[in-house]
Design an enzyme around this catalytic site. Structure first.
Site, PDB file in Angstrom:
ATOM      1  N   ASP A  47     -41.897  10.978  43.712  1.00 29.54           N
ATOM      2  CA  ASP A  47     -41.267  10.840  42.405  1.00 29.54           C
ATOM      3  C   ASP A  47     -41.854   9.594  41.753  1.00 29.54           C
ATOM      4  O   ASP A  47     -41.380   8.489  41.974  1.00 29.54           O
ATOM      5  CB  ASP A  47     -39.754  10.700  42.596  1.00 29.54           C
ATOM      6  CG  ASP A  47     -39.025  10.496  41.275  1.00 29.54           C
ATOM      7  OD1 ASP A  47     -39.678  10.529  40.212  1.00 29.54           O
ATOM      8  OD2 ASP A  47     -37.795  10.308  41.317  1.00 29.54           O
TER       9      ASP A  47
ATOM     10  N   ASP B 252     -42.336  13.927  34.963  1.00 31.24           N
ATOM     11  CA  ASP B 252     -41.895  13.008  33.922  1.00 31.24           C
ATOM     12  C   ASP B 252     -43.074  12.386  33.183  1.00 31.24           C
ATOM     13  O   ASP B 252     -43.472  11.253  33.447  1.00 31.24           O
ATOM     14  CB  ASP B 252     -40.996  11.939  34.532  1.00 31.24           C
ATOM     15  CG  ASP B 252     -39.748  12.571  35.162  1.00 31.24           C
ATOM     16  OD1 ASP B 252     -39.479  13.758  34.866  1.00 31.24           O
ATOM     17  OD2 ASP B 252     -39.069  11.900  35.946  1.00 31.24           O
TER      18      ASP B 252
ATOM     19  N   ASP C 178     -29.128  19.085  32.028  1.00 33.27           N
ATOM     20  CA  ASP C 178     -29.594  18.146  33.052  1.00 33.27           C
ATOM     21  C   ASP C 178     -28.376  17.602  33.827  1.00 33.27           C
ATOM     22  O   ASP C 178     -27.244  18.071  33.656  1.00 33.27           O
ATOM     23  CB  ASP C 178     -30.410  17.041  32.353  1.00 33.27           C
ATOM     24  CG  ASP C 178     -31.478  16.433  33.260  1.00 33.27           C
ATOM     25  OD1 ASP C 178     -31.194  16.272  34.459  1.00 33.27           O
ATOM     26  OD2 ASP C 178     -32.572  16.102  32.774  1.00 33.27           O
TER      27      ASP C 178
ATOM     28  N   HIS D  83     -38.527  18.909  26.468  1.00 34.13           N
ATOM     29  CA  HIS D  83     -37.591  18.103  27.246  1.00 34.13           C
ATOM     30  C   HIS D  83     -37.699  16.658  26.804  1.00 34.13           C
ATOM     31  O   HIS D  83     -38.741  16.245  26.287  1.00 34.13           O
ATOM     32  CB  HIS D  83     -37.936  18.252  28.743  1.00 34.13           C
ATOM     33  CG  HIS D  83     -36.944  17.601  29.662  1.00 34.13           C
ATOM     34  ND1 HIS D  83     -35.606  17.528  29.398  1.00 34.13           N
ATOM     35  CD2 HIS D  83     -37.118  17.001  30.870  1.00 34.13           C
ATOM     36  CE1 HIS D  83     -34.994  16.911  30.398  1.00 34.13           C
ATOM     37  NE2 HIS D  83     -35.886  16.578  31.310  1.00 34.13           N
TER      38      HIS D  83
ATOM     39  N   ARG E 171     -39.829  20.717  40.639  1.00 36.50           N
ATOM     40  CA  ARG E 171     -40.778  19.635  40.364  1.00 36.50           C
ATOM     41  C   ARG E 171     -41.727  19.447  41.539  1.00 36.50           C
ATOM     42  O   ARG E 171     -42.906  19.203  41.362  1.00 36.50           O
ATOM     43  CB  ARG E 171     -40.039  18.339  40.047  1.00 36.50           C
ATOM     44  CG  ARG E 171     -40.982  17.281  39.496  1.00 36.50           C
ATOM     45  CD  ARG E 171     -40.246  16.082  38.947  1.00 36.50           C
ATOM     46  NE  ARG E 171     -39.638  15.297  40.004  1.00 36.50           N
ATOM     47  CZ  ARG E 171     -38.915  14.193  39.791  1.00 36.50           C
ATOM     48  NH1 ARG E 171     -38.697  13.783  38.555  1.00 36.50           N
ATOM     49  NH2 ARG E 171     -38.391  13.522  40.789  1.00 36.50           N
TER      50      ARG E 171
ATOM     51  N   ASP F 147     -34.769  19.678  40.703  1.00 37.18           N
ATOM     52  CA  ASP F 147     -35.516  18.457  40.403  1.00 37.18           C
ATOM     53  C   ASP F 147     -35.409  17.543  41.630  1.00 37.18           C
ATOM     54  O   ASP F 147     -34.672  17.842  42.570  1.00 37.18           O
ATOM     55  CB  ASP F 147     -34.872  17.799  39.174  1.00 37.18           C
ATOM     56  CG  ASP F 147     -35.757  16.756  38.518  1.00 37.18           C
ATOM     57  OD1 ASP F 147     -36.868  16.503  39.017  1.00 37.18           O
ATOM     58  OD2 ASP F 147     -35.323  16.184  37.505  1.00 37.18           O
TER      59      ASP F 147
END
Lengths: 922, 408
Positions: free
Chosen positions: A263, A597, A409, A655, A581, A522
């Protein structure tokens, strides 16, 4: 939001707008990578013991010995159906089993017989069947060469970088290591033990620390590494996910490409750092052949690429050429993984499509999504409450912009407890979902794999009591920090855990869910805010294995279990839609991925193209980037350009980060609303073509969004292009990704081919760089001459409203005045297509006759859709146009001919889209 | 499905009864455009671009660029469909909503071939709308009366302020005179002091001891040295000598002058405030003036929101914690035709990785002045709803709207 979390975020997330590189390891900071990379090309210490060779009908086995330490390895070599070779190397007698990746291959790959062509003391030659393909196993030093005729296609261990860190007892804590080793009693080893072959104990073999995190490494060093040489190859692709160009770069002057699901906060572009997903598949291409390497290993992996032509200037290359002194260009690749075994699939092509079907035969194809999922998705972190959802939904109708899914979300949950709803903001979720259903629209709600540790939370209690959590090295439930605060991580590598997880999506378990609610996974790298590199400790325990062994598989399993849940809740009838993701090889079977992201910057818009192209090459076609950019706020121009680009990428979702101002499409003035509306409408008009591409990808494994070289493999001008792409074979898209652009230069491939601008119908020749002036409304898209594309130009507010609408066929003639295309129709949302409930037709234009013939006579489906218009590009004016239907009836069609553009439009032929017909121009 | 004609049952509200009239026209065409669709003549696209045979009107194929040949089908991308909606309000919908399976027209006429089970809800909608309009009209009526009072009050307030302004202007003159007078007194009183100072300075420049000018024995004990530090000390000491000598008279004059000047400044401030208030945009008839220097609160589950119109908006946690500024008065921000319907407050406390907080206040007509709702649609951008009689429109104009709605 809990103040603790805010504080936590403020501490753990850097306040600058760039990745904090210090949070992530370089190769030097990853002990095994440093160790392995220190090995330089040299003569390999490995020797093949030919006397141990066993050749059965399906495989060859052979022992390898490392002459430095006398540890023996077992080599297995398989010839697989479909022109592939599998090479497996494990320790002959490991101290304990080493991890072999399960569940990624869709089946044990079927083999074909290997036959021995010749053998002497230097090696053996095996036939790989047809086309004079052979494998040469050289004994001293050990290497493998795969040849076709006189050409070497690929060599393994030709640079001597095969390395296999055997499992061993820890010596610095052992009382009598020598004695123990002797007792082991392998006679071959015993005679050698007196020789000086003690492995040096290096730093980081038995323990490693990074920042404040220590990795206990109870199994010691276990890395594996192997080099591959690709003669004649200058272009390699794949090994996503990296924010880098389509064509992979050489890594001699920096870090290798890293594959380790992480991440990464505010990732940087054009570098080899690891991102959210990992697919250890590389494609190698030159004008003659495409091949692939699939390195099936789920541990942290690094890939080094070097090339003997890298760094040479064009002039230097030319000089080589005229002087005739040119050495063959060659790319060398080296894979290094932290644990597991070497299990590598060599896909021998020879065409790009061959490689795609070879890889698909191993790991499966893109799942066939519901049609609606191919439409437009409206997301934001977060839509605040039900009222907000209702008003955004109404906004789309008010501004006449179609959409299919609105997304929620993490804030929709009750305190980040997934499968629940905030009792104030989303008090009546079914009411909300019903409201959307009344408009034939759908919703996606997030379900992340970190589970809040809270004894009042059903999901947590169940997982805990069933012992489904991943354990820490000391045997307790592993806990880490994520959105809910302290969280546990279910062990998705367990089949029983996945089954239980899937059952949680049942309508009676997931309260407030309905059939138009779908799921988004996610943070499944997994993201652990306070873990090393923001992920899980490698010494965490999954049953018999360490997290180290399975890390890159975690996200794959999460999506697998979730998709299974969505299938099960409908009794196996409805197709699921799950966005993830994190991913691995095989993730294509479970849904869509996005590039994580990103940021509202022009460079991020640009990189969305190579990132999705790279994923498509390794099977994951359903790819998209956050339209508008996740972090930061886009300028209006960037937002419009991003919509225009996203409308032509497989997964089309806007998004935005929680902290950004609202950016629904109508918030930027009527002019920009109109531009965004037009981009979204172009997407919807093209849905029949998109859907057909998904069907094709599902059947064949071919990417939907493709680099040009896939279709023009002999044209070197296409090999490095990544600012334009193809959708299927027939549409070429060169989105505008430059701020203030007045024009773009698109390369139109194909000598002797023509391309038609889809807006103006202007014809352009192939094999040229075409300068296209652009305005804010321009999306440069071209239809290939020789293709037929079905569209539904009655764009409605959601895709399912268009179900029964008629088709317009765009027939673009090539210079030979022929064209071909397909039409695929089914119910758009169930698995009934597997029961042959679909229409699949070939449309072809030849000798002035356009006809529709059934490609699947055994399939059955009826449609209300009909053909309302046929537009023939590059046509000449006919005197009459006659429609002939299957019942033999003939009728004259009215038509309109635009002589300036050579466009012939046939008015309202009216036949059903599912039947045989032909139209004759005279 | 060629040439869709429909018989429209036209309900005309006639006092004392209802009579039905049949008007024939192609599906989706409003009465106002009926004359363009004549059955026996070729149809001319309404943009004049093309003539087509009349049987191509509503034949489910788009022939006109402007979509006018397909008012009753979804064939044209830019067409629109007219719903009569008898009993409610007639309207247009984009033709893409014809037969899409979703009921858009309350009279169900848009879903004539989709199989959607639509209910005619026009009467119900009409009734509800009339009720709510009635209610709004009542509120508006009362609110409008209140508004008149507010306007009167504002007028009076303005007059008062203007009167006060004139008064203060006058008194300002007085104050100015007084300041001038006192300045003279002060300067006169300071003259000896000043002279002394000058002498002193000269002496200083000439490096003379202070004994020559000062009666103070303290000073005489100082000697000129080369040390800068001591020079400074000496200078300071000399000043204190001066003070000691001239303090009483000059200082008194100075104090009186300062006092007068301060008073003048206060008057100036008062004038500025009055000017601001007098010239402040409190609406076309100053009906919003009553909000000035008031504050209104709304308590949510977590916060207490506070709106002080024309000043600032703030938010305070219910259970302790410091106040956050959600914006200070910016401007009226309604649309051009109704600028006084929205207030904008800007430049509040900054957000982490985000913009400065700001608040938009939507004003609606109400009998009372109340903050009715608050939300944060976008991070750090607040939206509040606020009712006030000052927004209420003349009810007569509403009556006509209401009346219109009762028609077809």
């Amino acid at each position: 939001m809990a103040p603790v979390l805010v504080l936590w975020l403020a501490v753990c997330l850097s306040v600058t707008w760039a990745v904090d590189r210090g949070n992530f390891k370089t190769c030097d900071q990853s002990a095994f990578c440093k160790r392995q990379r220190a090995l330089k090309p040299a003569e390999s210490p490995y020797r093949a013991l030919l006397e141990t060779m066993e050749l059965t009908n399906t495989r060859l086995t052979l022992q390898l010995i490392n002459d430095n330490n006398k540890v023996r390895l077992l080599l297995e070599l398989y010839r697989l159906q479909g022109n592939m070779t599998r090479v497996k190397i494990n320790e002959l007698k490991p101290l304990k089993p080493r991890y072999e990746v399960p569940d990624v291959l869709i089946r044990e790959p079927p083999t074909e017989p290997l036959s021995l062509l010749s053998q002497d003391e230097n090696g053996v030659v095996l036939s790989l069947g047809a086309e004079s393909q052979r494998v040469i196993v050289s004994a001293r030093p050990f290497r493998l060469d795969i040849m076709e005729g006189r050409d070497v296609l690929m060599s393994l261990n030709s640079r001597g970088l095969l390395a296999f860190e055997h499992l061993r007892m820890r010596k610095d804590t052992q009382v009598e290591p020598e004695a123990e080793k002797k007792e082991e009693g392998d006679p071959a080893n015993q005679s050698e033990t007196t020789k000086e072959e003690e492995e040096k104990v290096e730093d980081g073999m038995w323990e490693e620390t990074f920042k404040s995190h220590s990795d206990s490494k109870p199994n010691g060093p276990s890395a594996v590494s192997l080099d591959f040489s690709l003669p004649g190859v200058e272009h390699v692709y794949g090994i996503p996910e990296h924010a880098d160009t389509l064509r992979l770069k050489t890594t001699d002057n920096g870090d290798p490409y890293r594959l380790y699901n992480l991440d990464v906060f505010q990732y940087e572009l054009y570098n080899p750092m690891a991102l959210y997903g990992a697919v250890p598949v590389m494609l190698a291409h030159n004008a003659q052949r495409t091949t692939g390497i699939f390195w099936l290993n789920a541990a942290e992996t690094w890939v080094d690429i070097s090339s003997n032509t890298a760094g040479k200037t064009v002039f230097g290359k030319m000089l080589d050429y005229v002087q005739g002194s040119s050495e063959t260009p060659q790319t060398d690749v080296r894979w290094i993984s932290e644990s597991g075994i070497i299990d590598v699939f060599i896909m021998l092509g020879p065409t790009p499509n061959d490689v795609f079907s070879q890889y698909a035969s191993l790991t499966g194809t893109q799942s066939f999504p519901p049609l609606a999922a191919v439409g437009y998705h409206q997301c934001r972190w977060n839509y605040n409450d039900q009222e907000d959802v209702t008003s955004v939904d109404a906004g789309f109708d008010e501004h006449d912009i179609p959409y299919d899914y609105i997304w929620l979300d993490i804030e929709h949950t009750d305190g980040k407890r997934y499968f629940t709803w905030d009792p104030h903001k989303f008090a009546t979720p079914k009411e909300m979902l019903q409201g959307l259903m009344d408009k034939k629209r759908k919703m996606v709600a997030i379900v992340d794999p970190h589970i809040k540790v809270d004894s009042n939370y059903k999901i947590h209690n169940e997982i805990r009591s069933r012992g489904f959590y991943i354990k820490n090295k000391d045997g307790g439930d592993y806990e880490g920090w994520c959105w809910p605060g302290s969280a546990g991580y279910p062990d998705f590598t367990r089949a029983d855990m996945r089954e239980w997880w899937a059952s949680m999506f049942a309508y009676d378990q997931y309260e407030g869910s309905m059939e138009n609610l779908y799921t988004w996974n996610d943070m499944n790298e997994p993201s652990v805010f306070n873990g090393p590199e923001v992920t899980m400790h490698k010494d965490a325990v999954h049953g018999a294995w360490e997290h180290r062994d399975v890390h890159n598989l975690y996200g794959f399993y999460v999506q697998m279990a979730t998709a299974e849940g969505l299938i099960q809740r409908s009794g196996g009838v409805e197709r699921p839609f799950v966005l993830t993701r994190a991913f691995f090889a095989g993730s294509q079977r479970y849904g869509a991925v996005w590039t994580g992201d990103n940021a509202a910057e022009w460079e991020h818009l640009k990189i969305s193209i190579p990132m999705c192209l790279s994923l498509g090459l390794v099977g994951i076609s359903f790819c998209g980037a956050d339209v508008g950019g996740f972090f930061k706020s886009p300028s209006t121009e960037l937002l419009v350009r991003w919509y225009q680009t996203g409308a032509y990428q497989p997964f089309f979702r806007a998004h935005a980060h929680l902290d950004t101002p609202r950016r629904e499409p109508w918030l930027f003035g009527p002019e920009n609303t109109a531009l965004i509306r037009e981009a979204v409408r172009q997407r919807y008009a093209l849905l029949p073509y998109w859907y057909q591409q998904f069907y094709h990808a599902h059947r064949t494994g071919q990417p939907i969004m493709r680099p040009l070289w896939v279709e023009y493999p002999q044209d070197p001008a296409t090999f490095a292009l990544d600012d334009e792409f193809l959708i299927g074979r027939d549409l070429l898209v060169h989105p505008v990704t430059e701020e203030g652009a007045r024009g773009v230069t698109a390369y139109l491939p194909g000598k002797g081919e023509v391309w038609f601008d889809v807006q103006t119908f202007q014809k352009h020749n192939g094999a040229q760089n075409l300068y296209i002036p652009v305005t804010m409304s321009s999306i440069p898209v071209f239809q290939r001459g020789g293709s037929i594309i079905p569209k539904k130009i009655r764009v409605r507010r959601a895709s399912s409203c268009m179900m029964h609408d008629p088709y317009t066929l765009y027939v673009a003639l090539n210079p030979q005045r022929t064209a071909e295309g397909k039409l695929y129709i089914d119910d758009g949302h169930t698995f009934n297509y597997e029961k042959k409930e679909f229409i699949h037709r070939r449309l072809s234009f030849t000798n002035n006759i356009l006809s529709s013939v059934n490609l699947a006579p055994d399939a059955q489906f009826t449609t209300q859709s009909w053909i309302e218009r046929i537009v023939i590009l590059g046509a000449s004016k006919p005197s009459t146009v006659t429609l002939k239907t299957a019942d033999g009836k003939e009728s004259q069609l009215e038509f309109d001919f635009d002589a300036s553009m050579s466009v012939l439009t046939l008015r309202k032929p009216g036949m059903n889209a599912g039947v045989d017909w032909n139209v004759m121009l005279q | 499905m060629c040439c869709q004609y429909i018989l429209l049952l036209l309900l005309l509200g006639v006092s004392g009864g209802v009579s039905a009239v049949e008007v024939q026209r192609p599906r989706g065409v409003p009465l106002s455009k009926r004359q363009f669709y004549e059955e026996d003549k070729p149809f001319t696209c309404l943009d004049g671009s093309r003539n087509i045979p009349f049987d191509r009107v509503n034949d489910d194929y788009c022939d006109c660029q402007d979509g006018s040949d397909e008012p009753g089908t979804a064939a044209c991308p830019n067409g629109s469909f007219h719903c009569t909606n008898a009993g409610f309000r007639p309207g247009f919908i984009p033709s893409s909503r014809i037969n899409d399976g979703i009921c858009d027209c309350c009279d169900t006429t848009d879903e004539y071939n989709s199989g959607a089970a639509c209910q005619n809800t026009c009467r119900e909608l009409g009734r509800k709308e009339r009720e709510s309009l009635q209610k709004m009209a009542e509120i508006a009526k009362e609110g409008f009366l209140l508004k008149q009072q507010l306007i009167q009050e504002a007028k009076r307030g303005l007059e008062d302020k203007k009167a006060k302004y004139a008064d203060v202007q006058l008194s300002k003159n007085e104050f100015e005179k007084r300041v001038e007078a006192l300045r003279t007194v002060k300067e006169t009183a300071e003259q000896p002091e000043k002279e002394a100072k000058e002498r002193h300075l000269k002496a200083w420049e000439g490096k003379l001891g202070c004994e020559s000018i000062s009666p103070s024995t303290v000073c005489t004990e100082h000697y000129i040295t080369d040390s800068i530090v001591s020079l400074i000390n000496i200078f300071l000491a000399r000043l204190s000598c001066l003070d000691a000598t001239y303090n009483s008279t000059a200082q008194k004059a100075r104090d009186a002058f300062d006092e007068a000047e301060r008073a003048l400044r206060e008057v100036d401030d008062q004038i500025k405030n009055l000017e601001k208030e007098i010239s402040f945009d409190f609406g076309p008839t100053a009906e919003f003036a009553y909000l000035y220097s008031q504050c209104y609160e709304l308590t949510s589950s977590e916060y207490i929101y506070r709106l002080c119109p024309f000043n600032r908006v703030s938010q305070k946690p219910k259970y302790g914690g410091s106040e956050t500024n959600l914006g200070t008065w910016g401007q009226w921000a309604g649309p051009e035709d109704n600028p006084y319907s929205i207030m904008k407050y800007e430049h509040g406390t900054g957000c982490w990785q985000g913009p400065n907080r700001s608040t938009t206040i939507k004003l609606t007509c109400g009998k009372e002045t109340v903050l009715t709702s608050t939300s944060e649609p976008s991070r750090c951008e607040y939206l509040m709803e606020f009712t006030s009689p000052a927004v209420c429109q003349e009810p007569s104009s509403l009556d006509s709207v209401l009346h219109e709605h009762e028609e077809l």
